[in-house]
Scaffold this motif. Structure first.
Motif, short mmCIF file in Angstrom:
data_model
loop_
_atom_site.label_atom_id
_atom_site.label_comp_id
_atom_site.label_asym_id
_atom_site.label_seq_id
_atom_site.Cartn_x
_atom_site.Cartn_y
_atom_site.Cartn_z
N VAL A 113 -43.66 -21.53 -24.01
CA VAL A 113 -43.06 -21.39 -25.90
C VAL A 113 -42.54 -19.96 -26.02
O VAL A 113 -41.01 -20.63 -26.06
CB VAL A 113 -43.84 -20.94 -27.64
CG1 VAL A 113 -42.70 -20.59 -28.14
CG2 VAL A 113 -43.85 -22.98 -27.91
N LEU A 114 -42.71 -18.91 -25.43
CA LEU A 114 -41.97 -17.36 -25.36
C LEU A 114 -40.63 -17.59 -25.08
O LEU A 114 -39.83 -16.33 -25.32
CB LEU A 114 -43.58 -16.25 -25.19
CG LEU A 114 -44.14 -15.99 -25.77
CD1 LEU A 114 -45.30 -15.31 -25.20
CD2 LEU A 114 -43.47 -15.57 -27.51
N PRO A 115 -41.02 -18.27 -23.65
CA PRO A 115 -39.43 -17.84 -22.73
C PRO A 115 -38.02 -18.80 -24.24
O PRO A 115 -36.73 -18.48 -23.94
CB PRO A 115 -39.54 -18.99 -21.55
CG PRO A 115 -40.93 -18.72 -21.60
CD PRO A 115 -40.93 -18.90 -23.20
N GLN A 116 -38.48 -19.73 -24.20
CA GLN A 116 -37.27 -20.73 -25.07
C GLN A 116 -36.94 -19.54 -26.90
O GLN A 116 -36.41 -19.71 -26.59
CB GLN A 116 -38.00 -21.36 -25.57
CG GLN A 116 -38.48 -22.84 -24.02
CD GLN A 116 -38.85 -23.39 -24.83
OE1 GLN A 116 -38.38 -24.98 -25.57
NE2 GLN A 116 -40.24 -24.04 -24.91
N LEU A 117 -38.10 -19.30 -27.11
CA LEU A 117 -38.15 -17.97 -28.77
C LEU A 117 -37.03 -16.81 -28.00
O LEU A 117 -35.84 -16.72 -28.69
CB LEU A 117 -38.84 -17.08 -28.51
CG LEU A 117 -39.72 -18.45 -29.03
CD1 LEU A 117 -41.17 -17.32 -30.41
CD2 LEU A 117 -39.07 -19.37 -30.74
N ALA A 118 -37.04 -16.26 -26.53
CA ALA A 118 -35.75 -14.98 -26.15
C ALA A 118 -34.55 -15.95 -25.41
O ALA A 118 -33.71 -15.09 -25.53
CB ALA A 118 -37.14 -15.15 -24.74
N ASN A 119 -34.83 -17.62 -25.71
CA ASN A 119 -33.09 -17.67 -25.41
C ASN A 119 -32.88 -18.15 -27.07
O ASN A 119 -31.86 -19.02 -26.96
CB ASN A 119 -33.54 -18.66 -24.51
CG ASN A 119 -32.82 -18.87 -23.53
OD1 ASN A 119 -32.02 -17.76 -23.19
ND2 ASN A 119 -32.39 -19.77 -22.65
N GLY A 120 -33.12 -18.23 -27.58
CA GLY A 120 -32.74 -18.11 -28.75
C GLY A 120 -33.05 -19.86 -29.84
O GLY A 120 -32.57 -20.29 -30.64
N VAL A 121 -34.13 -20.31 -29.02
CA VAL A 121 -34.22 -21.54 -29.13
C VAL A 121 -35.44 -21.51 -30.84
O VAL A 121 -36.35 -20.41 -30.67
CB VAL A 121 -35.00 -22.08 -28.46
CG1 VAL A 121 -36.38 -23.80 -28.64
CG2 VAL A 121 -34.35 -22.66 -27.57
N SER A 122 -35.85 -22.76 -31.74
CA SER A 122 -36.03 -22.54 -33.32
C SER A 122 -38.04 -22.49 -32.40
O SER A 122 -37.84 -23.06 -31.25
CB SER A 122 -35.64 -23.42 -33.90
OG SER A 122 -36.56 -24.52 -33.15
#
Length: 228
Positions: free
Chosen positions: A110-119
């Motif tokens: 999950v963390l890389p996606q959050l860093a990329n602006g994903v909800s």
């Protein structure tokens, strides 16, 4: 339509330049990697495989030559632009999983996606989908220390693909596993690559695994050549 996702042109790299111990690792390496293609990179230890992968993934810069990802030339770009390209377009897998030990398998994806602006909701849904594809969804709430080596590496694959990169770069991704687990984990990786339609450049010493990819390249004298 141009389906070249990664183009390396004339890459040269020398370490300790101007010293008696100077080592010219790359001497004009060229490569075109196309969408949906999995390419094996084989060479003995010390031949420069990791250097090539780091330059291709914008973690290092060549002395000369160019790196294009998705048609965008990264040559001469600033750190911010290169970081954005790397985060958006490149996924990495290493011999050791490098998962964050304090987070669960799910959180590591999950963390890389959050860093990329994903909800958060979308990131968790994609993470569970990826973990399910490689057969470790039931281990999503476990931290890395509670996972087997094969499970840890499968989670690392999912993390690398979390942001839907154009290119996957893998450096001996099964080199730390026993032969039976290595074969299973490699099969899971190839399934992810095929389903995602991205390109993959995978460095490996295992010629049996290399033969299962679309083609094989050898890094020989600092240049890339088709492997026999």
């Amino acid at each position: 339509m141009n389906d070249v996702t990664l183009r390396l042109s004339g890459l040269k790299k020398t370490y300790l330049k101007g010293t008696p111990a100077e080592v010219q690792v790359l001497r004009g390496a060229d490569l075109e990697l196309r969408a949906g293609e999995a390419v094996a990179l084989v060479a003995p230890s010390g031949a420069g495989k990791s250097t090539l992968l780091h330059i291709a993934g914008l973690l290092d810069t060549p002395d000369s030559g160019t790196v294009e990802i998705g048609g965008q030339d990264a040559t001469g770009k600033g750190d911010r632009t290169r970081t954005a390209m790397r985060r958006r377009d490149v996924g990495f897998v290493y011999q050791f999983h490098h998962l964050l030990p304090e987070f669960t398998a799910l959180e590591n994806v999950v963390l890389p996606q959050l860093a990329n602006g994903v909800s958060d909701r979308a990131a968790k849904a994609r993470a569970m989908d990826l973990l399910g594809r490689v057969g470790v969804a039931d281990r999503a709430d476990h931290r890395p220390a509670a996972l087997s080596g094969g499970e840890q590496q499968r989670v690392a694959f999912c993390r690398a693909l979390a942001n839907e990169p154009r290119v996957l770069l893998a450096d001996e991704p099964t080199g730390n596993l026993d032969p039976g687990t290595s074969d299973q984990v490699f099969a899971a990786l190839m399934d992810l690559v095929r389903e995602s339609g991205l390109s993959a450049l995978i460095a490996t010493h295992n010629l049996d695994l290399a033969a299962r990819m679309d083609r094989m390249l050898r890094l020989d004298g600092g240049v890339l050549r088709p492997a026999e």
